[in-house]
Design an enzyme around this catalytic site. Structure first.
Site, PDB file in Angstrom:
ATOM      1  CE  LYS A  41      40.563  63.979  56.667  1.00 15.40           C
ATOM      2  NZ  LYS A  41      40.640  63.673  58.116  1.00 15.40           N
ATOM      3  CE1 TYR A 262      39.163  38.490  33.714  1.00 16.72           C
ATOM      4  CE2 TYR A 262      38.291  40.624  34.389  1.00 16.72           C
ATOM      5  CZ  TYR A 262      39.166  39.864  33.618  1.00 16.72           C
ATOM      6  OH  TYR A 262      40.015  40.488  32.758  1.00 16.72           O
TER       7      TYR A 262
END
Ligand SMILES: *Cc1c(COP(=O)(O)O)cnc(C)c1O
Length: 386
Positions: A41, A262
């Site tokens: 998956k 940042y």
């Protein structure tokens, strides 16, 4: 010098197919007589189901699990005719004929899904293959005890099912001493006795390591195939499968008191050399590694400093001799010095999430057996040049 696009890429994700093959063999040895399925998956946990399925098929794997119908449709042509592709979510209402058209076997998780699938079977006048999932305590997918009662009271509900497998799923298998493991196993046994005879499957990767009582007729490993550790607090017996090498864009020297990234969340307490690396959270590299993660160059550990940006992150490379790094050099973000599980611990998550989010933006390199020759600029990875 720089002649190929490989040299221009910001990062390379290396997937070791030989390691996946070894891991499959190791799990199969541990399982003995029980079949070893493979869970592919989420594009084989982000690593590429179309590359990995044929490797496992060549090892004799004949049972493949995906989550979504569309994943099953994509996988079907990649596996042998005789292999079964199981869809864990079952068919969404009204999509039963699509599953059938692609020869996908649904995992039926609820009475609604049983009715949808047997309805199609009755219209066609023949039994259809199916897996029945039982909820043994996770309250996620599978028939609840009350739903099982209704099936047992009206066995005709199962009449048109060719029951290939009865399965359940463990909630805490990586913790070997967790009482839920035994409880779920007992509930599984009790529930199974109320159903028609069919092969049984309970274990995921970690469940395989709970011992033969958990093996039944088939196990469904995913994570262990891809090298994630199956037992909490124990050494990992599996081979690592992925490496992530990221390129340095820029190097700079900063002074005491200068800040990085940042929010200016990191401040140098002395002169430092900072490398800006071309991987960020848009590549699936977690922002929670801001001021927390570690990269490597050779054996040198290089801490991530400042906030991880969308497309880049900063490393304090002061531990390396000046001139050891240059723009274009590769550092290791995942590899022999730092496993996916270790990064997950740094990031406050699990290896599964790290793997499945690793970016579509990386250049991908699949290796099988002998490593393919590395581009010249990645050779410096092997050690710090003098
Ligand atoms: C994802 C999944 C697996 C595989 O689990 P791993 O821990 O990756 O081995 C097995 N069974 C079910 C039902 C799953 O959802």
């Amino acid at each position: 010098m720089t002649t190929s696009l490989a040299d221009a890429s910001g990062a390379t994700l290396i997937v070791d197919l030989a390691a996946i093959r070894e891991n499959y063999r190791a799990l199969r040895r541990r399982l003995g007589r029980a079949a070893c399925a493979a869970v592919l998956k989420a594009d084989a946990y982000g690593l590429g189901a179309d590359r990995i399925a044929p490797v496992l098929a060549a090892e004799g794997c004949r049972h493949f699990f995906v989550a979504h119908l569309e994943e099953g449709i994509a996988l079907r042509p990649r596996v042998p005719e005789a292999a079964e592709v199981f869809v864990l979510h079952g068919p969404m209402p009204g999509c039963e004929d699509i599953a059938l058209a692609h020869r996908l076997t649904p995992v039926l998780n609820s009475l609604e899904q049983v009715e949808g699938w047997t309805g199609l079977a009755r219209r066609l006048g023949r039994a259809l293959p199916a897996v029945l999932q039982l909820d043994t305590g996770m309250s996620r997918m599978g028939l609840s005890p009350a739903e099982l009662d209704r099936i047992v009271d009206e066995p005709r509900r199962l009449d048109s099912l060719d029951l290939r497998l009865v399965m359940s799923h463990l909630a805490c298998a990586e913790r070997q001493d967790h009482p839920a493991n035994g409880t779920q196993r007992l509930r599984f046994d009790v529930a199974r006795r109320r159903l028609p005879q069919a092969p049984a499957a309970l274990a995921n990767s970690s469940g395989i390591f709970l011992g033969p009582d958990f093996h039944y007729d088939m196990a469904r490993p995913g994570a262990a195939l891809y090298g994630l550790t199956p037992v909490a607090g124990a050494p990992n017996p599996l081979r690592p499968v992925v490496r992530l090498q990221a390129r340095i864009v820029q190097l700079r020297s900063i002074a005491a008191g200068d800040e990085v990234g940042y929010g200016l969340t990191w401040r140098a307490d002395g002169p430092r050399r900072i490398a800006t690396v071309a991987v960020g959270y848009a590549d699936g590299f977690p922002r929670s590694l801001s001021n927390a993660g570690i990269a490597h160059f050779g054996d040198a550990a290089l801490p991530i400093v400042g906030a991880v940006s969308m497309d880049s992150l900063g490393l304090d490379v002061s531990a390396l001799p000046e001139g050891a790094l240059r723009p274009g050099a590769m550092v290791e973000l995942i590899g022999p010095h730092r496993s996916v599980d270790a990064i997950a611990a740094d990031a406050g998550t699990i290896g599964y999430e790290i793997l499945t989010r690793l970016g579509r933006r990386f250049r991908r390199e699949y290796r099988d057996g002998q490593p393919s020759p590395a581009p010249s600029s990645t050779l410096v990875l092997e050690g710090v040049p003098s």
